[in-house]
Motif scaffolding. Structure first.
Motif, short mmCIF file in Angstrom:
data_model
loop_
_atom_site.label_atom_id
_atom_site.label_comp_id
_atom_site.label_asym_id
_atom_site.label_seq_id
_atom_site.Cartn_x
_atom_site.Cartn_y
_atom_site.Cartn_z
N THR A 101 -24.86 2.67 0.37
CA THR A 101 -25.34 1.67 0.79
C THR A 101 -25.60 0.48 0.30
OG1 THR A 101 -27.90 0.84 0.70
CG2 THR A 101 -26.79 1.70 -1.77
N PHE A 102 -26.08 -0.74 0.04
CA PHE A 102 -25.80 -2.31 -1.41
C PHE A 102 -26.00 -1.98 -1.92
CE2 PHE A 102 -27.48 -3.74 3.50
CZ PHE A 102 -26.32 -4.13 4.11
N LYS A 103 -25.18 -2.43 -3.62
CA LYS A 103 -25.51 -2.23 -4.43
C LYS A 103 -26.31 -3.58 -4.62
CE LYS A 103 -23.36 -3.17 -9.37
NZ LYS A 103 -21.67 -2.51 -9.52
N MET A 104 -27.15 -2.96 -5.02
CA MET A 104 -28.31 -4.15 -6.24
C MET A 104 -28.73 -3.80 -8.37
SD MET A 104 -31.33 -3.31 -3.26
CE MET A 104 -32.27 -5.03 -3.74
N VAL A 105 -28.62 -5.27 -8.40
CA VAL A 105 -28.51 -5.78 -9.58
C VAL A 105 -30.47 -6.53 -9.56
CG1 VAL A 105 -27.46 -6.09 -11.85
CG2 VAL A 105 -26.23 -4.87 -10.35
N ALA A 106 -31.27 -6.09 -10.66
CA ALA A 106 -32.16 -6.61 -10.58
C ALA A 106 -32.82 -6.94 -9.59
CB ALA A 106 -31.95 -7.58 -11.69
N GLY A 107 -33.15 -6.26 -8.48
CA GLY A 107 -32.95 -6.13 -7.28
C GLY A 107 -32.55 -7.40 -6.11
N ASP A 108 -31.58 -8.16 -6.75
CA ASP A 108 -30.63 -7.98 -5.48
C ASP A 108 -29.95 -7.80 -5.59
OD1 ASP A 108 -32.86 -10.68 -6.52
OD2 ASP A 108 -31.10 -11.50 -7.93
N THR A 109 -28.63 -7.83 -3.81
CA THR A 109 -27.83 -7.65 -3.32
C THR A 109 -27.18 -7.94 -4.39
OG1 THR A 109 -29.73 -6.73 -1.75
CG2 THR A 109 -26.96 -7.43 -1.40
N VAL A 110 -25.78 -7.56 -4.33
CA VAL A 110 -24.91 -7.71 -4.61
C VAL A 110 -23.48 -8.27 -3.59
CG1 VAL A 110 -22.82 -7.67 -6.69
CG2 VAL A 110 -24.47 -6.75 -7.08
N ILE A 111 -23.17 -9.15 -3.30
CA ILE A 111 -22.06 -10.01 -2.64
C ILE A 111 -21.11 -10.96 -3.65
CG2 ILE A 111 -21.56 -11.71 -1.28
CD1 ILE A 111 -24.50 -11.62 -0.64
N GLY A 112 -19.75 -10.48 -3.47
CA GLY A 112 -18.74 -10.37 -4.15
C GLY A 112 -18.02 -11.78 -2.87
N ARG A 113 -16.68 -11.21 -2.33
CA ARG A 113 -16.80 -11.56 -1.03
C ARG A 113 -16.94 -11.08 0.09
NH1 ARG A 113 -9.87 -12.33 -1.86
NH2 ARG A 113 -10.50 -15.22 -1.23
N ASP A 114 -17.36 -10.09 -0.10
CA ASP A 114 -18.30 -9.69 0.72
C ASP A 114 -19.40 -8.44 0.19
OD1 ASP A 114 -19.15 -8.18 3.18
OD2 ASP A 114 -17.32 -6.81 4.07
N LEU A 115 -20.81 -8.16 1.04
CA LEU A 115 -21.35 -6.86 0.66
C LEU A 115 -20.37 -5.93 -0.19
CD1 LEU A 115 -23.73 -7.27 3.27
CD2 LEU A 115 -24.66 -8.21 1.07
N VAL A 116 -21.51 -6.07 -1.19
CA VAL A 116 -21.04 -4.49 -2.13
C VAL A 116 -21.89 -3.68 -1.82
CG1 VAL A 116 -20.78 -3.61 -5.04
CG2 VAL A 116 -19.71 -6.09 -4.37
N LEU A 117 -20.90 -2.37 -1.71
CA LEU A 117 -21.53 -0.32 -0.89
C LEU A 117 -21.16 0.11 -2.37
CD1 LEU A 117 -20.35 -0.33 2.59
CD2 LEU A 117 -22.43 -0.92 1.27
N VAL A 118 -22.54 1.28 -2.49
CA VAL A 118 -22.39 1.89 -3.01
C VAL A 118 -22.61 3.08 -3.39
CG1 VAL A 118 -23.15 0.61 -5.91
CG2 VAL A 118 -25.05 1.67 -4.28
N GLY A 119 -22.23 4.44 -3.91
CA GLY A 119 -22.48 5.44 -2.79
C GLY A 119 -22.72 6.49 -4.22
N GLY A 120 -22.49 7.84 -3.53
CA GLY A 120 -22.63 9.04 -4.48
C GLY A 120 -23.71 8.66 -5.97
N GLN A 121 -23.70 9.23 -6.96
CA GLN A 121 -24.26 9.17 -7.86
C GLN A 121 -25.72 7.70 -7.88
OE1 GLN A 121 -22.95 11.72 -11.34
NE2 GLN A 121 -24.71 12.84 -10.74
N GLU A 122 -24.66 6.31 -7.93
CA GLU A 122 -25.14 5.62 -8.18
C GLU A 122 -25.58 5.08 -6.99
OE1 GLU A 122 -25.78 1.67 -9.40
OE2 GLU A 122 -24.69 3.82 -10.95
N GLU A 123 -25.41 5.37 -5.94
CA GLU A 123 -27.18 5.08 -4.92
C GLU A 123 -27.96 5.86 -4.90
OE1 GLU A 123 -29.47 6.02 -1.67
OE2 GLU A 123 -27.83 7.59 -2.54
N LEU A 124 -27.91 7.42 -5.82
CA LEU A 124 -29.51 7.87 -6.25
C LEU A 124 -29.86 7.37 -7.40
CD1 LEU A 124 -31.40 10.61 -5.65
CD2 LEU A 124 -29.52 12.27 -6.84
N ARG A 125 -29.30 6.68 -8.03
CA ARG A 125 -29.71 6.55 -8.81
C ARG A 125 -30.84 5.04 -8.99
NH1 ARG A 125 -29.42 1.99 -11.82
NH2 ARG A 125 -27.35 1.61 -10.77
N GLN A 126 -29.85 3.81 -7.81
CA GLN A 126 -30.71 3.22 -7.42
C GLN A 126 -31.99 3.09 -6.10
OE1 GLN A 126 -28.03 0.05 -6.61
NE2 GLN A 126 -28.79 0.14 -4.14
N ASN A 127 -31.33 4.16 -5.80
CA ASN A 127 -32.31 4.71 -4.90
C ASN A 127 -33.67 4.94 -5.65
OD1 ASN A 127 -34.50 7.09 -3.22
ND2 ASN A 127 -33.44 5.96 -1.51
#
Length: 120
Positions: A5-31
């Motif tokens: 899913t899209f990486k979020m920090v403080a409620g905002d979607t993180v964009i580098g050169r493109d949208l940043v994705l996270v998976g695994g336990q980081e995705e669960l933590r974020q969810n």
């Protein structure tokens, strides 16, 4: 079990050169963090999603009340096997509680979260 899913920090979607994705336990933590930030019944597409802020706000709320509401919210995600530990540190002046949460996922892996909840 996990998805990307899209990486979020403080409620905002993180964009580098493109949208940043996270998976695994980081995705669960974020969810779980996202669920804890939504008031139960607030999101019209899933009124069963979120934290019951009414149950933890106002005078006379106990740590047991907060613990129960947090556990209920975390267990809404089917990938959570158990909420093993919740540590509540109240900040009376700010009417907030710092909450450390240890979740065990269905693969027996630990996921740690730190939240600040407004107690109203």
């Amino acid at each position: 079990m996990y998805k990307n899913t899209f990486k979020m920090v403080a409620g905002d979607t993180v964009i580098g050169r493109d949208l940043v994705l996270v998976g695994g336990q980081e995705e669960l933590r974020q969810n779980i963090e996202n669920r804890l930030s939504v008031n139960l019944g607030e999101w019209f597409l899933n009124i069963g999603l979120g934290l019951d802020y009414e149950a933890i706000s106002g005078k006379g709320v106990t740590d047991k009340d907060i613990d129960f509401a947090i556990r209920e919210c975390c267990l809404q995600d089917d990938r959570v096997k158990e909420v093993k530990e919740i540590k509540i540190t109240r900040q009376a002046k700010e009417r907030q509680a710092k909450i450390d949460i240890l979740i065990i996922d269905k693969g027996q892996e630990e996921v740690w979260l730190k939240e600040v909840v407004d107690l109203g």
